[in-house]
Scaffold this motif. Structure first.
Motif, short mmCIF file in Angstrom:
data_model
loop_
_atom_site.label_atom_id
_atom_site.label_comp_id
_atom_site.label_asym_id
_atom_site.label_seq_id
_atom_site.Cartn_x
_atom_site.Cartn_y
_atom_site.Cartn_z
N HIS A 182 3.75 5.91 3.08
CA HIS A 182 3.42 5.06 2.29
C HIS A 182 2.15 4.03 2.67
CE1 HIS A 182 7.04 6.11 -0.31
NE2 HIS A 182 6.35 5.57 -1.25
N ASP A 215 -1.72 3.46 4.44
CA ASP A 215 -3.11 3.96 4.09
C ASP A 215 -3.11 5.43 4.42
OD1 ASP A 215 -4.30 2.22 2.30
OD2 ASP A 215 -4.84 0.96 4.09
N PHE A 259 -13.48 10.19 -1.28
CA PHE A 259 -13.24 8.97 -1.12
C PHE A 259 -13.45 8.61 0.44
CE2 PHE A 259 -11.37 8.81 -5.36
CZ PHE A 259 -11.99 7.81 -5.78
N GLU A 272 -0.98 4.33 -6.29
CA GLU A 272 -1.42 4.78 -4.84
C GLU A 272 -2.77 5.48 -4.89
OE1 GLU A 272 3.12 6.24 -3.64
OE2 GLU A 272 1.80 7.50 -4.71
N ILE A 292 -6.06 4.38 -2.57
CA ILE A 292 -7.00 5.25 -1.83
C ILE A 292 -8.50 4.99 -2.16
CG2 ILE A 292 -7.97 7.81 -1.68
CD1 ILE A 292 -5.11 8.61 -2.28
N ARG A 317 -11.94 3.17 0.37
CA ARG A 317 -13.13 4.13 0.32
C ARG A 317 -14.11 3.66 1.53
NH1 ARG A 317 -16.65 6.66 -2.94
NH2 ARG A 317 -15.55 6.05 -4.90
N ARG A 349 -8.63 4.07 7.96
CA ARG A 349 -7.46 3.95 7.56
C ARG A 349 -6.35 3.29 8.61
NH1 ARG A 349 -10.60 5.75 3.77
NH2 ARG A 349 -9.62 6.88 2.18
N LYS A 350 -5.39 2.20 8.02
CA LYS A 350 -4.80 1.77 8.89
C LYS A 350 -3.36 2.12 8.57
CE LYS A 350 -6.41 -2.38 7.77
NZ LYS A 350 -7.64 -2.33 7.46
N LEU A 351 -2.45 1.93 9.63
CA LEU A 351 -1.10 2.11 9.35
C LEU A 351 -0.17 1.01 8.70
CD1 LEU A 351 0.21 3.99 12.28
CD2 LEU A 351 -0.01 4.90 10.20
N SER A 352 -0.80 0.43 7.70
CA SER A 352 -0.21 -0.57 6.92
C SER A 352 -0.02 -0.22 5.42
CB SER A 352 -1.05 -1.86 6.88
OG SER A 352 -2.32 -1.90 6.46
N PHE A 353 1.00 -0.73 4.85
CA PHE A 353 1.26 -0.17 3.51
C PHE A 353 0.06 -0.15 2.60
CE2 PHE A 353 5.95 -1.35 4.23
CZ PHE A 353 6.28 -0.26 3.78
N GLY A 354 -0.10 1.07 1.89
CA GLY A 354 -1.11 1.38 1.06
C GLY A 354 -1.25 0.41 0.09
#
Ligand SMILES: Nc1ncnc2c1ncn2[C@@H]1O[C@H](COP(=O)(O)OP(=O)(O)OP(=O)(O)O)[C@@H](O)[C@H]1O
Ligand SMILES: [Mg+2]
Lengths: 310, 265
Positions: free
Chosen positions: A161, A163, A181, B101, B105, B109, B113-118
């Motif tokens: 969940h 990114d 994207f 979701e 994404i 754009r 990309r990070k490891l935090s909640f999307g």
């Protein structure tokens, strides 16, 4: 429950990690990855070697994870950068790993009889068996395993969940879209294959410690067992959300082990095991396809003209 | 803003199937221009879009955006600058992921990309606000999987996702062609609304001459891999589909336009 079934539950939990790994490639990335047979034994080999050398079993298992990731990354690079078909890339890594594993172990079988392992640690915790009205439902070992597997499951749920996790899922779902994207699908594929094989190697490391030896052949057929767990789990426990499907996959692994244990008790020849496993996967893979055909016909009838709103 | 210089693209070079898809194409697009592109099947329209987006690399020639030479950039590297909507409503969204979701994404754009909640509550608020503009009731269905939406809804969502972060260039390749007339009109209206609001530089391929004439402020006609007509806004406003056909015949020296897919109405 008898001893064999208790053991089946412990094994089911342990192979649940394998199933989670296979789920990541087979379902999330939509790539069939055959590296698994090699990376499973790799995990066992690395952990056994390190433990015999005096390593802490947690550290040994962690190293198995990292080495498994590397194996997966190798397949990933072959597939994405070298443009080798995914199945073939996995097979190539798997075959190469057979020799690598032999090298690591120095011989075909490494016993861990008097070593400190995750199993001896687990037993030392002294968690009592779960007994309800005189029937043992879960052994203390199984309870500890369950906690470990569930923690891993929750970490995977979280990751999928983030990114980066969303990108990984979209890579399997619609690569053209996710590239538009700004995501490099080569990278996400490599990351996914790495994590998957890291988990598979942890499962192998865990099994080696549980059974008290690592064997160069311990990975044979693991991909099919992983697939069986994923598919059986999805069919039995549903796949409506990530949280649910990762749980289902572990459940599938336990059910698979219980079925095998029961079949063996009923007199199944152990040498027929792999055949039965393959049959389970074949049935599980083809039945939904047939069922879908029927389902589709019904849906067309009921949905036509409705629900649309646009 | 966008500069395409001497771009050549040949498929299956050196075989009997050799096909020159783009033949020395030159095109300069100014910031804020909304170009409609028409041309017969196989004229090279989609190839041109793919060359701009980086989905294909040209054999020769160069492409620059905002003065930066992006000729050798891969698709994912250019994606921070370019938003796209494809003809196939299935192509622009991930069907097994939820609306929120998919939007997350789109929102990320071009970012690392990070490891935090999307998806978080703050983003959800933004998503609802933007989805309301589509007028499809999607703002109340954030957790619905996109695969359950109708083609028109998916295309509306694709359009929103493509323009979410206000890209330098918006590429639309027959993005209404797969929809029935009513839904196509809805997407046309949305397109104009969104392009207008963000003043997006847009290139839109269409087979519908009315669309090509009524929308945008510049019209290109492609034929056999070349731009044979380039009509500015003032002239375009006065033209009717018949005038376009005549202009084509003049440009091609008497060749008549035979194209079933062209819609005159
Ligand atoms: N990947 C490919 N390989 C070989 N030939 C191709 C490829 N892509 C396009 N072509 C050829 O290049 C030419 C231009 O194709 P393109 O898709 O750009 O046409 P188009 O103008 O978009 O047509 P349409 O109106 O049918 O969408 C066609 O003749 C097509 O067959
Ligand atoms: Mg086209």
């Amino acid at each position: 429950m008898n001893l064999a079934l208790m053991g089946a539950i412990e094994q089911g939990l342990l192979f649940g990690i394998l199933a989670l790994g296979v789920y990541l490639t087979f379902r999330i990335l939509n790539v069939p990855d055959l590296t698994v047979d090699g990376s499973f034994a790799l995990g066992g080999a690395v952990a056994a070697k390190l433990i015999i050398g005096g390593s802490n079993p947690f550290l040994a298992t962690a190293v198995a994870f990292v080495v498994g990731c590397l194996a997966g990354a190798f397949t990933g690079v072959l597939h994405t950068k070298g443009k080798v078909n995914a199945l073939l890339a996995g097979i190539l890594t798997m075959i190469a790993l057979y020799s690598v594993n032999l090298r690591i172990m120095g011989k075909a079988n490494l016993p861990l009889l008097r070593e400190e392992t995750l199993l001896t640690y687990t037993k030392a915790l002294g968690i009592p068996n779960l007994v309800i009205s005189g029937v043992t439902l879960l052994t203390g070992v199984a309870i500890v395993f369950a906690v470990g597997v569930l923690i891993l499951k929750l970490i995977i749920d979280w990751f999928l969940h983030t990114d980066l996790g969303l990108d990984l899922r979209a890579t399997g779902d619609n690569p053209k879209m996710i590239r538009s994207f700004g995501v490099n699908t080569d990278s996400t594929t490599i990351i996914g294959l790495s994590l998957s094989n890291g988990l598979v190697a942890v499962s192998g490391a865990w099994l080696a410690q549980f059974q008290g030896f690592a064997d160069v052949g311990m990975g044979i057929g693991m991909i099919v067992i992983g697939l069986a767990s994923v598919i059986v789990g999805e069919v039995l426990f549903g796949s409506s959300s990530i949280f649910r499907v990762t749980l289902a996959v572990i459940g599938g692994s336990i059910v698979y082990r219980l079925v095998i244990a029961l079949a063996l008790q009923a007199g199944l020849d152990p040498s027929d095991l792999k055949l039965i496993t393959a049959l389970i996967v074949i049935v599980a893979l083809t039945v939904p396809t047939f069922a879908k055909g029927i389902w589709k016909k019904q849906v067309v009838r009921t949905v036509k003209g409705g629900t649309d709103g646009a | 803003m966008l500069n395409i210089a001497g771009v050549h693209k040949v498929f299956n070079a050196g075989t009997v199937n050799e096909k020159i898809a783009l033949n020395n194409v030159r095109l300069q697009v100014k910031s804020g221009e909304f170009i409609t592109v028409i041309g017969s099947n196989g004229a090279g329209k989609s190839t041109l879009m793919n060359i701009i987006s980086g989905g294909m690399l040209p054999d020769t020639g160069s492409i620059s955006i905002d003065g930066k030479d992006v000729t050798r950039w891969g698709e994912h590297q250019r994606a921070g600058l370019i938003g796209r909507v494809f003809q196939d409503p299935m192509a622009g969204t991930a069907p097994n992921m939820t609306i929120e979701e998919n939007l997350a994404i789109a929102l990320a754009r071009g970012e690392k990309r990070k490891l935090s909640f999307g998806v978080n509550n703050q983003k959800r608020e933004l998503f609802r606000e933007q989805l309301k503009l589509l007028d499809q009731g999607l703002e109340n269905r954030l957790k619905t999987k996109v695969g359950f939406l109708s083609g028109g809804q998916r295309q509306a969502l694709s359009l929103l996702m493509a323009t979410f972060t206000e890209p330098k260039i918006l590429l639309l390749d027959e993005h209404t062609a797969a929809l029935d007339p009513k839904r196509a009109q809805l997407i046309v209206d949305l397109t104009e609304k969104i392009v207008e609001r963000h003043k997006l530089t847009t290139i839109m391929v269409t087979h519908n001459m009315d669309q090509a004439l009524n929308m945008g402020n510049r019209l290109l006609m492609l034929h056999d891999g070349g731009i044979i007509l380039d009509i500015p806004d003032e002239k375009k406003r006065t033209m009717k589909p018949q005038d376009l056909l005549k202009a084509f015949e003049t440009a091609r020296g008497g060749e008549t336009f035979s194209e079933d897919r062209f819609l005159l109405t």
